[in-house]
Scaffold this motif. Structure first.
Motif, PDB file in Angstrom:
ATOM      1  N   HIS A 278      -8.355   7.381   3.556  1.00  0.00           N
ATOM      2  CA  HIS A 278      -7.253   7.475   2.591  1.00  0.00           C
ATOM      3  C   HIS A 278      -7.633   8.270   1.348  1.00  0.00           C
ATOM      4  CE1 HIS A 278      -4.996   3.857   4.480  1.00  0.00           C
ATOM      5  NE2 HIS A 278      -4.366   4.987   4.756  1.00  0.00           N
TER       6      HIS A 278
ATOM      7  N   GLY B  25       0.773  -1.239   0.000  1.00  0.00           N
ATOM      8  CA  GLY B  25       0.000   0.000   0.000  1.00  0.00           C
ATOM      9  C   GLY B  25       0.799   1.280   0.000  1.00  0.00           C
TER      10      GLY B  25
ATOM     11  N   THR C  13       1.205   3.441   2.378  1.00  0.00           N
ATOM     12  CA  THR C  13       0.577   4.538   3.104  1.00  0.00           C
ATOM     13  C   THR C  13       1.433   4.878   4.318  1.00  0.00           C
ATOM     14  OG1 THR C  13      -0.754   3.031   4.457  1.00  0.00           O
ATOM     15  CG2 THR C  13      -1.710   3.789   2.377  1.00  0.00           C
TER      16      THR C  13
ATOM     17  N   LEU D 189      -3.922  -3.805   1.621  1.00  0.00           N
ATOM     18  CA  LEU D 189      -4.046  -3.299   0.254  1.00  0.00           C
ATOM     19  C   LEU D 189      -3.097  -4.095  -0.633  1.00  0.00           C
ATOM     20  CD1 LEU D 189      -4.066   0.555   0.911  1.00  0.00           C
ATOM     21  CD2 LEU D 189      -6.007  -0.835   0.195  1.00  0.00           C
TER      22      LEU D 189
ATOM     23  N   GLU E  67      -1.507   2.346  -2.748  1.00  0.00           N
ATOM     24  CA  GLU E  67      -2.726   3.098  -2.519  1.00  0.00           C
ATOM     25  C   GLU E  67      -2.983   4.118  -3.629  1.00  0.00           C
ATOM     26  OE1 GLU E  67      -5.352   3.272  -0.913  1.00  0.00           O
ATOM     27  OE2 GLU E  67      -5.934   5.345  -1.096  1.00  0.00           O
TER      28      GLU E  67
ATOM     29  N   SER F 231      -8.341   2.997  -2.605  1.00  0.00           N
ATOM     30  CA  SER F 231      -9.370   3.066  -1.577  1.00  0.00           C
ATOM     31  C   SER F 231     -10.697   3.562  -2.123  1.00  0.00           C
ATOM     32  CB  SER F 231      -8.902   3.966  -0.430  1.00  0.00           C
ATOM     33  OG  SER F 231      -7.893   3.321   0.323  1.00  0.00           O
TER      34      SER F 231
ATOM     35  N   GLY G  61       0.943   6.531  -0.498  1.00  0.00           N
ATOM     36  CA  GLY G  61       0.623   5.480  -1.453  1.00  0.00           C
ATOM     37  C   GLY G  61       1.293   5.569  -2.793  1.00  0.00           C
TER      38      GLY G  61
END
Length: 770
Positions: free
Chosen positions: A361, A48, A50, A661, A665, A671, A94
């Motif tokens: 997100h 992901g 993030t 994920l 991202e 998301s 992301g």
């Protein structure tokens, strides 16, 4: 009577506590996707990417732990790393491509002053510290961790333009807070300045241009300056800077900055005590003090991309005192208010956590880039004043035009206006007169492909979101597709010829939509025809899309056929990219042999996909080119298969875990896909107001509409008898009337009302056929 009253009061208290417990903010888990681990992903793109730190909705500041500077680690953090470099005040979310930001890195420490961070392999060499993984906590607007090396608890929270840190120290005569002013994800800032303002305050800036790596290791053309105005609640008595002697002729790209030679220069930095002002090529700041056991020391800083004065005003407006808990609670409220734009009922706690974290997100970017007074740095590095919009930045175009921005047209249309205005003014200020493909702090980075801002514009315009200079926007759209397009040949060549051809054809169609609505019939005809360019790369002999050479001949067909990664495609293969003809699905289906053949091919695509949906050669949820594909079943008279597969993807590709994920991202796109699909709607073709209907994960979903843009107050989707088994739509009603379409148009959404879906464990193969 007293007992009855007491019981009533207790009941009210209990209901209030339950309501607070069910607030959306309580379901946010910032650790979802907070990993860059290539090993876990099984592919170089990682997971992901993030960040778990504290921020506010679309805030300029993100105070977050950083575990790594180098590699394809855009967020600067990866959960499996065992040590922390420090806590930075800016982060990207992301992204791959080396990333950027990660500026103003603060680290509490004790003992000897280290001027370089050390390494992941041996954190003891520098100021980085191992940490107690069990102590690590993250929620909306808050992060905390215990640093083992220094026995310090670190906590952080944020406002839109500021960050606040609270450190709990052990007893130590040689404690400190140090700030690495040169540090930057993916490289280094190239010039820094610091000034001691008074006994509690410092200010300064860090220049970050492309010679210092950063976005795309410099290829992304990032060029920005971060200004800070920071205060400490413990006076500056024993302080100073460290300055590393970085020769002017040394390269400062990522590989160079992370080399042993370069790091040794940082480790050997000169320490200069009690200096009031300093400028250099690699600076840090420190303040030493003695602490008693469990002594709490706080630090706060305003951040600006405009000026030191702007950073100061940001801090003075947003954090007036030292009440860390009050700042934290305000951040929570900002998040709770933002997340209530979609209310859900039903589902498990894990599903609610996945949903609200996904929505969270989608509310990181495009972030504000202006100060509290409305000033912002625009094109040409000049300062401007906002007029009628908020300046926003980080437009990951190729990703977010698909679902992230169409989601915002429903719940946050003013943001879409802001984004278009930000891109338009940037084009004017930069004298470019076309849209940036991938924008980061005014950079025309050129990352990825296509003309995604044109798609965002067309989608906004067709939905009557028009709070910008529409004539200028149209001019920019035309300039964009004329500058980057399929040209006279009607197709693109080169290593990504198929991806380019298909994307450009769609973008041309988007211009035709604008032209038609703006009463420009000649342009509408021209660009609609160019929207058919996708047909020029369909080879009947292989019955699929195929890259062409400059002379028009076909490139040699690979051994793996349409499964060959990178054969004419960007981050995909032909099997995945070939479905991207959103502007003319009817024509695409005809080329491919008709609805039955296409349906069979789609079934094959999904049945060959691994159940965990990690990076693969079939349906690859980990990357954007296929995100619309599950909804194509709606277009081949099999809506029940859209319902089946979107529920499976929601269940298996989105989890309440760090590895929750399956791919990057991508600045909200991954998301946003979940938010829309789990709600029961999704747009195949931005620029067309149609949203496909699918099986919602939840029993009831209520979208709060913006009355400035919508005539209705709420749009609600109710799934009667919904369950993990009852995933198929048997029938539907829209505002009490029988509804047999497998799609709903945007005007019907923003009118407000209720879409009821009646669910069963068996598909109704007749409902929703086109």
């Amino acid at each position: 009577m007293k007992r009855i009253l007491s019981f009533a009061i207790l009941s009210i208290i209990g209901l209030n506590l339950q309501a607070q417990e069910n607030e959306p903010v309580n379901y946010v888990n910032p650790f979802i996707g907070a990993s860059t681990s290539v090993g876990d992903a099984g592919i170089y793109h990682g997971l992901g990417k993030t960040f778990p730190g504290a921020t506010t909705p679309y805030g300029l500041v993100q105070v977050s732990p950083n575990t790594i500077t180098g590699g394809d680690n855009g967020s600067g953090y990866s959960y499996e790393h065992t040590s922390i470099e420090g806590f930075a005040f800016t982060q990207m979310s992301g992204v791959g491509w080396y990333g950027d930001l990660g500026n103003f890195l603060v680290m509490p420490s004790t003992g000897r002053l280290n001027t370089f961070s050390g390494t992941l392999a041996d954190p003891s060499l520098g100021y980085r510290s191992t940490y107690d993984k069990k102590s690590e906590k993250a929620s909306a607007g808050y992060y905390s961790v215990f640093l083992n090396k220094y026995k310090i608890k670190a906590e952080m929270t944020a406002t839109p333009h500021c960050g606040m840190l609270r450190f709990t120290f052990p007893e130590n005569k040689n404690a400190r807070i140090q700030i690495d002013l040169a540090r930057r994800v993916g490289g280094t800032s190239t010039l820094q300045y610091i000034k001691i303002v008074n006994s509690h305050t410092i200010e300064g800036w860090m220049k970050c241009d492309s010679t210092g790596g950063g976005w795309g290791d410099g290829v992304g053309k990032a060029d920005y300056t971060v200004y800070f105005y920071a205060q400490f609640d413990k006076p500056l008595k024993d302080y100073g800077v460290w300055s590393a002697d970085i020769p002017a002729d040394w390269s400062r790209k990522l590989e160079d900055v992370t080399s042993h030679k370069y790091q040794q220069r940082i480790a050997d930095a000169t320490i200069i005590k009690n200096i009031k002002e300093y400028k250099g090529r690699h600076l840090g700041f420190f303040t030493n003090f003695s602490t008693s056991d469990n002594e709490v020391i706080k630090m706060k800083s305003g951040i600006s991309f405009v000026s030191m004065e702007g950073a100061k005003e940001n801090l003075e407006k947003e954090i007036k005192n030292w009440d860390f808990d009050a700042v934290h609670q305000k951040a929570r409220k900002l998040w709770n208010d933002a997340l209530q734009k979609i209310k859900i009922e039903g589902g498990t706690r894990n599903e609610k956590t996945v949903f609200y974290t996904a929505l969270y997100h989608t509310m990181i970017d495009p972030r504000i880039a202006s100060d509290v007074d409305g000033k912002y740095t625009g094109g040409g590095d000049k300062i401007y004043q906002e007029k009628g919009f908020k300046k926003r930045t980080i437009f990951s175009g190729w990703d977010v035009f698909r679902a992230q921005m169409p989601l915002q047209t429903i719940i946050n249309p003013s943001l879409v206006n802001d984004l278009i205005n930000s891109l338009l003014t940037l084009g004017q200020q930069s004298n470019k007169a076309y849209f940036s493909r991938w924008e980061l702090l005014n950079a025309y980075s050129g990352c990825m492909l296509g003309n995604p801002a044109v798609a965002v514009l067309a989608d906004a315009y067709v939905k009557n979101i028009r709070g910008y200079n529409t004539d200028l926007a149209y001019k920019f759209a035309v300039n964009s597709v004329e500058k980057f397009g399929n040209g006279k040949k009607g197709y693109s060549t080169g290593g990504t010829g198929v991806s380019n051809t298909l994307e450009y054809a769609y973008n041309d169609w988007c211009v035709s939509v604008l032209a038609s609505l703006m009463h420009k019939p000649k342009d509408a005809q021209k660009y609609n025809a160019e929207g058919q360019d996708y047909k020029n790369i369909f080879d009947p002999s292989v019955k699929w899309f195929r890259p062409r050479n400059e002379d028009g001949s076909w490139e040699a067909w690979p051994k793996d056929g349409r499964l060959a990664q990178g054969y004419g495609t960007m981050e995909s293969n032909l099997y995945q990219q070939g479905w991207f003809v959103p502007q003319d699905i009817h024509g695409m289906i005809a080329l491919m042999g008709g609805k039955q053949k296409v349906k069979e091919d789609l079934i094959h695509l999904f049945e060959k996909t691994p159940s965990n949906f990690m990076w693969n050669n079939y349906y690859n949820q980990a990357n954007e080119p296929v995100h619309h594909v599950p909804f194509l079943f709606n277009r081949v008279d099999a809506p029940w298969l859209t319902q089946k597969w979107t529920r499976i993807i929601c269940k298996n590709a989105y989890l309440n875990s760090v590895e929750g994920l399956v791919g990057n991202e991508d600045v909200g796109q991954m998301s946003a896909w979940y938010v829309l699909a789990a709600s029961g709607i999704y747009p195949i073709c931005p620029g067309n107001p149609r949203y496909e209907i699918t099986s919602p994960v939840f029993n009831k979903i209520t979208f709060q509409l913006d009355r400035q843009y919508a005539t209705g107050k709420n749009f609600t989707i109710i799934a009667h008898s919904n369950s993990p088994k009852n995933i198929y739509i048997q029938s539907a009603k829209l505002n009490g009337m029988t509804y047999d379409k497998c799609y709903i148009n945007y005007p019907d959404i923003v009118k407000g009302g209720t879409l009821e879906l009646f669910m069963s464990d068996k598909p109704n193969r007749q409902w929703g056929k086109n």
